[in-house]
Design a protein around this motif. Structure first.
Motif, PDB file in Angstrom:
ATOM      1  N   SER A 155       7.134   6.150  -3.691  1.00 58.67           N
ATOM      2  CA  SER A 155       7.240   6.979  -4.713  1.00 58.67           C
ATOM      3  C   SER A 155       6.841   6.133  -5.945  1.00 58.67           C
ATOM      4  CB  SER A 155       8.521   7.819  -4.850  1.00 58.67           C
ATOM      5  OG  SER A 155       9.704   6.694  -5.187  1.00 58.67           O
ATOM      6  N   PHE A 156       6.610   6.913  -7.231  1.00 60.93           N
ATOM      7  CA  PHE A 156       6.000   6.153  -8.466  1.00 60.93           C
ATOM      8  C   PHE A 156       6.400   7.058  -9.570  1.00 60.93           C
ATOM      9  CE2 PHE A 156       3.180   5.409 -11.813  1.00 60.93           C
ATOM     10  CZ  PHE A 156       3.170   4.036 -11.653  1.00 60.93           C
ATOM     11  N   LEU A 157       7.056   6.182 -10.600  1.00 61.67           N
ATOM     12  CA  LEU A 157       7.017   6.746 -11.858  1.00 61.67           C
ATOM     13  C   LEU A 157       6.988   5.883 -13.022  1.00 61.67           C
ATOM     14  CD1 LEU A 157       8.277   8.814 -13.780  1.00 61.67           C
ATOM     15  CD2 LEU A 157      10.746   7.871 -13.446  1.00 61.67           C
ATOM     16  N   ALA A 158       6.109   6.275 -14.053  1.00 62.09           N
ATOM     17  CA  ALA A 158       5.957   5.655 -15.267  1.00 62.09           C
ATOM     18  C   ALA A 158       6.280   6.496 -16.309  1.00 62.09           C
ATOM     19  CB  ALA A 158       4.355   5.126 -15.515  1.00 62.09           C
ATOM     20  N   ALA A 159       7.213   6.007 -17.164  1.00 63.35           N
ATOM     21  CA  ALA A 159       7.423   6.831 -18.358  1.00 63.35           C
ATOM     22  C   ALA A 159       7.656   6.239 -19.560  1.00 63.35           C
ATOM     23  CB  ALA A 159       8.842   7.835 -17.741  1.00 63.35           C
TER      24      ALA A 159
ATOM     25  N   ASN B 137      14.387   2.551  -8.662  1.00 67.42           N
ATOM     26  CA  ASN B 137      14.255   1.116  -8.132  1.00 67.42           C
ATOM     27  C   ASN B 137      12.796   0.482  -8.729  1.00 67.42           C
ATOM     28  OD1 ASN B 137      16.607   1.496  -6.243  1.00 67.42           O
ATOM     29  ND2 ASN B 137      15.149   2.927  -5.201  1.00 67.42           N
ATOM     30  N   PRO B 138      12.721  -0.852  -8.751  1.00 70.99           N
ATOM     31  CA  PRO B 138      11.645  -1.690  -9.162  1.00 70.99           C
ATOM     32  C   PRO B 138      10.441  -1.115  -8.145  1.00 70.99           C
ATOM     33  CG  PRO B 138      13.527  -3.218  -9.165  1.00 70.99           C
ATOM     34  CD  PRO B 138      14.014  -1.916  -8.488  1.00 70.99           C
ATOM     35  N   TRP B 139       9.245  -0.686  -8.803  1.00 70.95           N
ATOM     36  CA  TRP B 139       8.065  -0.177  -8.066  1.00 70.95           C
ATOM     37  C   TRP B 139       7.528  -1.476  -7.753  1.00 70.95           C
ATOM     38  CZ3 TRP B 139       2.822  -1.071  -8.119  1.00 70.95           C
ATOM     39  CH2 TRP B 139       1.921  -0.210  -7.111  1.00 70.95           C
ATOM     40  N   HIS B 140       7.128  -1.483  -6.393  1.00 70.99           N
ATOM     41  CA  HIS B 140       6.111  -2.331  -5.839  1.00 70.99           C
ATOM     42  C   HIS B 140       5.049  -1.789  -4.926  1.00 70.99           C
ATOM     43  CE1 HIS B 140       8.360  -2.015  -1.780  1.00 70.99           C
ATOM     44  NE2 HIS B 140       9.339  -2.205  -2.785  1.00 70.99           N
ATOM     45  N   PRO B 141       4.019  -2.380  -4.306  1.00 67.66           N
ATOM     46  CA  PRO B 141       3.022  -1.565  -3.649  1.00 67.66           C
ATOM     47  C   PRO B 141       3.156  -0.952  -2.503  1.00 67.66           C
ATOM     48  CG  PRO B 141       2.059  -3.666  -4.390  1.00 67.66           C
ATOM     49  CD  PRO B 141       3.487  -3.565  -4.498  1.00 67.66           C
ATOM     50  N   THR B 142       4.588  -1.277  -1.586  1.00 61.68           N
ATOM     51  CA  THR B 142       4.968  -0.637  -0.725  1.00 61.68           C
ATOM     52  C   THR B 142       5.762   0.428  -0.731  1.00 61.68           C
ATOM     53  OG1 THR B 142       6.892  -2.129  -0.340  1.00 61.68           O
ATOM     54  CG2 THR B 142       4.818  -2.600   0.672  1.00 61.68           C
ATOM     55  N   SER B 143       6.060   0.895  -2.189  1.00 63.33           N
ATOM     56  CA  SER B 143       7.180   1.923  -2.335  1.00 63.33           C
ATOM     57  C   SER B 143       6.351   3.372  -2.124  1.00 63.33           C
ATOM     58  CB  SER B 143       7.248   1.959  -4.106  1.00 63.33           C
ATOM     59  OG  SER B 143       7.929   0.921  -4.189  1.00 63.33           O
TER      60      SER B 143
ATOM     61  N   GLU C 238       4.869  10.536  -8.671  1.00 64.27           N
ATOM     62  CA  GLU C 238       4.168  10.995  -7.665  1.00 64.27           C
ATOM     63  C   GLU C 238       4.872  10.415  -6.389  1.00 64.27           C
ATOM     64  OE1 GLU C 238      -0.313   9.866  -7.139  1.00 64.27           O
ATOM     65  OE2 GLU C 238       0.520   8.351  -6.011  1.00 64.27           O
ATOM     66  N   TYR C 239       4.772  10.988  -5.274  1.00 65.10           N
ATOM     67  CA  TYR C 239       5.339  10.569  -4.080  1.00 65.10           C
ATOM     68  C   TYR C 239       4.119  10.216  -3.238  1.00 65.10           C
ATOM     69  CZ  TYR C 239       9.892  12.484  -5.647  1.00 65.10           C
ATOM     70  OH  TYR C 239      11.054  12.442  -6.374  1.00 65.10           O
ATOM     71  N   GLY C 240       4.604   9.413  -2.137  1.00 66.55           N
ATOM     72  CA  GLY C 240       3.537   8.906  -1.113  1.00 66.55           C
ATOM     73  C   GLY C 240       3.218   7.483  -1.542  1.00 66.55           C
ATOM     74  N   GLU C 241       2.413   7.053  -0.398  1.00 69.02           N
ATOM     75  CA  GLU C 241       1.998   5.736  -0.523  1.00 69.02           C
ATOM     76  C   GLU C 241       0.611   5.755  -1.059  1.00 69.02           C
ATOM     77  OE1 GLU C 241       2.703   2.958   3.044  1.00 69.02           O
ATOM     78  OE2 GLU C 241       3.445   4.862   3.991  1.00 69.02           O
ATOM     79  N   ASP C 242       0.411   5.067  -2.184  1.00 68.45           N
ATOM     80  CA  ASP C 242      -0.860   5.213  -3.041  1.00 68.45           C
ATOM     81  C   ASP C 242      -1.000   4.091  -3.754  1.00 68.45           C
ATOM     82  OD1 ASP C 242      -3.056   6.583  -3.695  1.00 68.45           O
ATOM     83  OD2 ASP C 242      -1.925   7.683  -5.365  1.00 68.45           O
ATOM     84  N   ALA C 243      -0.824   2.673  -3.281  1.00 65.54           N
ATOM     85  CA  ALA C 243      -0.795   1.619  -3.913  1.00 65.54           C
ATOM     86  C   ALA C 243      -2.171   1.224  -4.601  1.00 65.54           C
ATOM     87  CB  ALA C 243      -0.451   0.293  -3.156  1.00 65.54           C
ATOM     88  N   ASN C 244      -3.201   1.393  -3.960  1.00 62.03           N
ATOM     89  CA  ASN C 244      -4.528   1.199  -4.556  1.00 62.03           C
ATOM     90  C   ASN C 244      -4.931   2.036  -5.803  1.00 62.03           C
ATOM     91  OD1 ASN C 244      -4.511  -0.542  -2.309  1.00 62.03           O
ATOM     92  ND2 ASN C 244      -6.672  -0.181  -1.689  1.00 62.03           N
ATOM     93  N   ASN C 245      -4.291   3.222  -5.748  1.00 68.16           N
ATOM     94  CA  ASN C 245      -4.718   3.745  -7.251  1.00 68.16           C
ATOM     95  C   ASN C 245      -3.691   3.703  -8.223  1.00 68.16           C
ATOM     96  OD1 ASN C 245      -6.919   5.822  -6.330  1.00 68.16           O
ATOM     97  ND2 ASN C 245      -5.479   6.614  -4.732  1.00 68.16           N
ATOM     98  N   LEU C 246      -2.275   3.201  -7.585  1.00 67.89           N
ATOM     99  CA  LEU C 246      -1.273   2.859  -8.492  1.00 67.89           C
ATOM    100  C   LEU C 246      -1.634   1.536  -9.361  1.00 67.89           C
ATOM    101  CD1 LEU C 246       1.444   4.406  -6.434  1.00 67.89           C
ATOM    102  CD2 LEU C 246       0.450   5.556  -8.641  1.00 67.89           C
ATOM    103  N   LEU C 247      -1.842   0.693  -8.618  1.00 63.60           N
ATOM    104  CA  LEU C 247      -1.822  -0.651  -9.240  1.00 63.60           C
ATOM    105  C   LEU C 247      -2.364  -0.931 -10.619  1.00 63.60           C
ATOM    106  CD1 LEU C 247      -2.361  -2.779  -5.815  1.00 63.60           C
ATOM    107  CD2 LEU C 247      -0.261  -3.215  -7.652  1.00 63.60           C
TER     108      LEU C 247
ATOM    109  N   ALA D 273       5.937   1.089 -21.123  1.00 58.27           N
ATOM    110  CA  ALA D 273       6.409   2.317 -20.360  1.00 58.27           C
ATOM    111  C   ALA D 273       7.370   1.610 -19.382  1.00 58.27           C
ATOM    112  CB  ALA D 273       5.427   3.019 -19.456  1.00 58.27           C
ATOM    113  N   ILE D 274       8.180   2.355 -18.891  1.00 51.80           N
ATOM    114  CA  ILE D 274       8.916   1.969 -17.615  1.00 51.80           C
ATOM    115  C   ILE D 274       8.574   2.542 -16.318  1.00 51.80           C
ATOM    116  CG2 ILE D 274      11.350   2.051 -16.707  1.00 51.80           C
ATOM    117  CD1 ILE D 274      12.564   2.337 -19.579  1.00 51.80           C
ATOM    118  N   VAL D 275       8.162   1.311 -15.519  1.00 52.11           N
ATOM    119  CA  VAL D 275       7.655   1.598 -14.192  1.00 52.11           C
ATOM    120  C   VAL D 275       8.686   1.486 -13.038  1.00 52.11           C
ATOM    121  CG1 VAL D 275       5.740   1.024 -12.605  1.00 52.11           C
ATOM    122  CG2 VAL D 275       5.407   1.238 -15.201  1.00 52.11           C
ATOM    123  N   THR D 276       9.095   2.419 -12.111  1.00 54.20           N
ATOM    124  CA  THR D 276       9.982   2.181 -11.136  1.00 54.20           C
ATOM    125  C   THR D 276       9.493   3.174 -10.030  1.00 54.20           C
ATOM    126  OG1 THR D 276      11.368   4.036 -11.859  1.00 54.20           O
ATOM    127  CG2 THR D 276      11.754   1.919 -12.666  1.00 54.20           C
TER     128      THR D 276
END
Length: 264
Positions: A244-248, A236-242, A208-217, A228-231
């Motif tokens: 974009s998001f990828l879990a694979a 890059n390591p994913w954090h709530p201010t990222s 996913e692309y965009g800021e969406d921390a509350n749905n992603l956490l 799974a690998i989450v970046t």
């Protein structure tokens, strides 16, 4: 008491809260779509159910963990980087709820210093309960789960569009690229559920692309604890201010990154 055992003791209490709030919402859910023809009417219908359910959720979570604050806005991307915070949603999958579909649930994440340490996702109509604590693995209906071992060509990959999408063009081009390399690309409901399903192998990757921390956490912790690998979408390591998001699954994470970085 170490952190792992502390959260292990807290987890069943959070599950109990999720079940209580889920029952409250389910009693007010209809399989018939909400009869509303404009946004104001849709929002009014939703808030009639969501507002008391959200208040109940925050009240119950506050009782079991008084030192943790609650996020003010379940749709907002702002998460505290210090201390503990409950990030929760009484009706995760609002659109599906309003359409009379069963793909909605209660999502709960306890975040400590910006990192999720406990997650509960309860889907009442689907009878799915995903749970995880940091360092303790992920479970579906009480059973340990692990991510798949598929290659990309055989993978089911999912995506979604968050309310705060700062890169709509990249989201569009990535979808075109991904369609050329996978078995199928789908959107199967709430973001949190799709990410959690990466942990159990029902979905092989989610981006996913965009800021969406509350749905992603919540899903981010469940996916990570399921192996799974989450970046972010650049690896890059994913954090709530990222943004974009990828879990694979580990077998295809690198290949998904290549696809996302390749113009269609």
């Amino acid at each position: 008491m170490n952190g792992h055992s502390e959260y292990q003791e807290l987890l069943p209490q959070a599950v109990e809260v999720a079940h209580e709030v889920g029952a409250h919402v389910e009693a007010r859910h209809s399989s018939t779509p909400v009869a509303a023809d404009d946004m104001s009417a849709v929002l009014a219908a939703f808030h009639t159910v969501d507002d008391p359910a959200a208040a109940l959720l925050r009240r119950r979570l506050g009782a079991i963990r008084p030192q943790a604050v609650s996020a003010d806005d379940e749709l907002g991307p702002v998460v505290a980087m210090d201390g503990e915070m409950w990030v929760c949603d009484a009706i995760d999958g609002a659109v599906q709820f309003l359409q009379g579909l069963p793909y909605w649930g209660v999502s709960i994440a306890l975040v400590r210093d910006g990192e999720p340490v406990l997650a509960v996702l309860w889907m009442p109509r689907l009878d799915l309960l995903y749970t995880a604590i940091i360092g303790g693995g992920a479970r579906l209906n009480g059973r340990p789960v692990t991510a798949s071992r598929k290659k990309l060509a055989a993978a089911l990959v999912c995506t979604s569009q968050p309310p705060f999408n700062t890169e709509p063009e990249r989201a569009g081009t990535s979808l075109t690229a991904m369609l050329r390399h996978t078995l199928a690309v789908r959107n199967l409901g709430p973001t949190s559920l799709q990410i959690a399903q990466v942990a159990s192998g029902h979905v092989d990757a989610f981006w996913e692309y965009g800021e969406d921390a509350n749905n992603l956490l919540p899903g981010a912790l469940i996916a990570r604890e399921g192996g799974a690998i989450v970046t972010d979408a650049d690896g890059n390591p994913w954090h709530p201010t990222s943004t974009s998001f990828l879990a694979a699954a580990p077998t295809l994470h690198a290949d998904v990154l290549k696809v996302l970085g390749t113009p269609p």
